[in-house]
Design an enzyme around this catalytic site. Structure first.
Site, PDB file in Angstrom:
ATOM      1  N   SER A  59       0.801  -1.328  -0.144  1.00 41.35           N
ATOM      2  CA  SER A  59      -0.042  -0.099   0.245  1.00 41.35           C
ATOM      3  C   SER A  59       0.825   1.369  -0.060  1.00 41.35           C
ATOM      4  CB  SER A  59      -0.885   0.084   1.237  1.00 41.35           C
ATOM      5  OG  SER A  59      -0.220  -0.521   2.391  1.00 41.35           O
ATOM      6  N   GLU A  82      11.212 -10.338  -1.531  1.00 40.76           N
ATOM      7  CA  GLU A  82      12.164  -9.269  -1.716  1.00 40.76           C
ATOM      8  C   GLU A  82      13.618  -9.930  -1.667  1.00 40.76           C
ATOM      9  OE1 GLU A  82       9.490  -9.495   0.442  1.00 40.76           O
ATOM     10  OE2 GLU A  82       8.280  -7.910   0.140  1.00 40.76           O
TER      11      GLU A  82
END
Ligand code: TZD
Ligand code: CA
Length: 525
Positions: free
Chosen positions: A26, A47
């Site tokens: 977000s 990641e």
């Protein structure tokens, strides 16, 4: 009016950072909105894989590359990969989205509470700008900071309400800035260095990753030829900086203090270029150098220069210094060192393939300019003995030894170098730390080949347990893994090879095609 968002994209475009590697949340959506058509976004599903892919991409291109992570959680997942990037001097501009400024103090969900501290000490510079108007300046600074020698990762945390704010007047100057470091040694230093090399009776050259990274392999060859000196690859090598087929080439140095000293015995001068002195691994007490041996290192990294436990260091541009030395040094009248013998080809044996046989087959079949990304930890010496690597940028390995580099990096390197074939040689243990990059290879059709050496164990740790006399250690085997099923799950074609005939056929199929392929080969532990 120019927004912070517009100003930052102008900077990224003009500085050439138009490929992003990321995993969004977000906090990052306002940065990524209205994504320009001349940019590409490479999505990674974890990641660690994101930073591994970006690391490979940035190293292969030698240019700063943008990474976009999700706040503290995404940064945390990326830290292992960041350790490798830090050690390999990879110029990564790692950005992370932050909560809106007014919600950081109350520690709202997904606030990065001490953002600039989080990635330290694995970045050169870390910042959360103090107001929205400072974001473009901080981004510009981050890019130049990442690229300046010694290059390396930097971190920038940006609260997501900053992007729509108005940029400061004069922001347009930032996009066209350049920062150059002209780090050539002066004529006095060069002459002194040339004199030391000319008067040495038995010099040896040790080359490290920054020779390859600065495209100075040719200059290293010219210097070795002129001085008729043997050449070693610095220990724990993350890159290959010298053609392994050159008669002067001696191989990869071991990574223990005493073993290195033993091999350097008889040399009055050791010239180290583009490497830390040294990246040791197993602890082997002893003197750092043989008696009477002098060591001089040329490095672009002040940390490497100052932390070395012995020898003298010159901090300078690697390529420029090597080229200048080639110009000024007087050739030696010694005869060239005799080329080392290539190992005899491994015999076919019953049962699972030996790693020797796998590397012989690979060396025979791969294109001469193939790029190898290695994370098969127990077979690294066999690889260095058996694979011919001659061009710049032919070899990559995790610079900090953190697993999870090779599989993603192979994807990033293949994306950066479509004209050469990338082959990841990856252990069945290591492949699990960055496996999600298979999905990226499939979705973006990045045709890297992943050769998984399946010996069912953490082979390198078994070796280390022997060195440390650590018996009965739990958790060293990895049975029950099916990499073909994992590859299929991520959308990548997979082949299983349980004999040399099958390996040859699988490699042929993979090399003839133009798609990512995983080959699982059962090997002897
Ligand atoms: N975790 C991470 C992120 N990095 C590490 N280096 C390790 C754990 C420890 N480790 C090594 O240093 S080598 C190794 C581990 C677990 C074994 C890798 O096994 P492999 O290769 O199957 O990939 P080999 O050839 O069997 O050793
Ligand atoms: Ca293994």
């Amino acid at each position: 009016m120019t927004t912070v968002h517009q100003a930052c994209y102008d900077i990224l475009r003009s500085q050439g950072l138009t490929t992003f590697f990321g995993n969004p949340g977000s906090n990052e959506l306002p940065f990524l909105r209205d994504f320009p058509e001349d940019f590409q976004y490479i999505l990674g599903l974890h990641e660690g894989a994101v930073v591994g892919m970006a690391d490979g991409f940035a190293q292969a291109l030698g240019k700063p590359t943008l990474v976009n992570l999700h706040s503290a959680a995404g940064t945390g997942n990326a830290m292992g990969a960041l350790a490798n990037a830090w050690n390999s001097h990879t110029p990564l501009v790692v950005t992370a989205g932050q909560q809106v400024r007014s919600m950081v103090g109350v520690e709202a969900l997904l606030a990065n509470v001490d953002a600039a501290s989080l990635p330290r000490p694995l970045v050169k510079w870390s910042c959360e700008p103090s107001c929205a108007q400072e974001v473009p300046l901080a981004l510009s600074r981050a890019i130049h900071m990442a690229a300046a020698p010694a290059s390396g990762p930097v971190y920038l945390s940006v609260p997501y309400d900053d992007w729509k704010q108005q940029a400061a007047p004069g922001v347009e100057h930032l996009a066209s800035r350049s920062v150059e470091v002209a780090g050539m040694p002066g004529p006095d230093v060069l002459r002194r260095l040339a004199g030391v090399l000319e008067t040495a009776s038995n010099p040896v050259l040790i080359v490290g990753p920054d020779v390859d990274a600065s495209n100075a392999n040719g200059a290293a060859v010219a210097l070795a030829d002129m001085l008729a000196m043997p050449v070693w690859m610095a220990p724990s090598a993350p890159r290959c900086s010298f053609p392994t087929t050159h008669p002067c080439f001696r191989g990869l140095l071991p990574a223990g203090i005493a073993s290195i000293s033993r091999l350097l015995e008889g040399h009055d001068l050791v010239l180290v270029v583009g490497a830390p002195v040294f990246r040791y691994h197993q602890y082997e007490p002893g003197d750092f150098l043989p008696k009477g041996t002098r060591l001089i290192s040329i490095t672009c990294d002040i940390n490497e220069a100052t932390r070395a436990p012995m020898g003298d260091a010159i901090i300078a541009d690697i390529s420029g210094t090597l080229c200048a030395l080639v110009e000024v040094v007087r050739p030696a009248s010694r005869s060239m060192p005799a080329a080392r013998a290539r190992p005899t080809l491994a015999d076919e044996e019953p049962g699972p393939l030996t790693p020797e046989r796998v590397f012989d087959i690979l060396d025979e079949m791969a294109p001469r300019n193939a790029i190898y990304v290695n994370e098969s930890t127990s077979t690294t010496n066999i690889l260095w003995q058996r694979l011919r690597m001659t061009e710049q940028g032919s070899y990559y390995f995790a610079a900090a030894g953190g697993l999870g580099f090779a599989l993603p990096a192979a994807v990033g390197i293949q994306l950066a170098k479509p004209e050469r074939r990338v082959i990841g040689v990856i252990g069945d243990g290591s492949a699990n730390y960055g496996i999600q990059a298979l999905w990226t290879a499939a979705q973006y059709n990045i045709p890297a080949i992943f050769l998984i050496l399946k010996n069912g164990t953490y082979g390198a740790l078994r070796w280390f347990a022997g060195v440390l006399e650590a018996n009965n250690v739990p958790g060293l085997d990895v049975p029950g893994l099916d990499f073909c099923a994992l590859a299929h799950g991520y959308g990548v074609e997979a082949l299983r090879a349980d004999s040399s005939t099958a390996l040859i056929a699988s490699l042929r199929q993979a090399l003839d095609g133009n798609r990512p392929v995983l080959i699982e080969v059962e090997t002897r532990a």
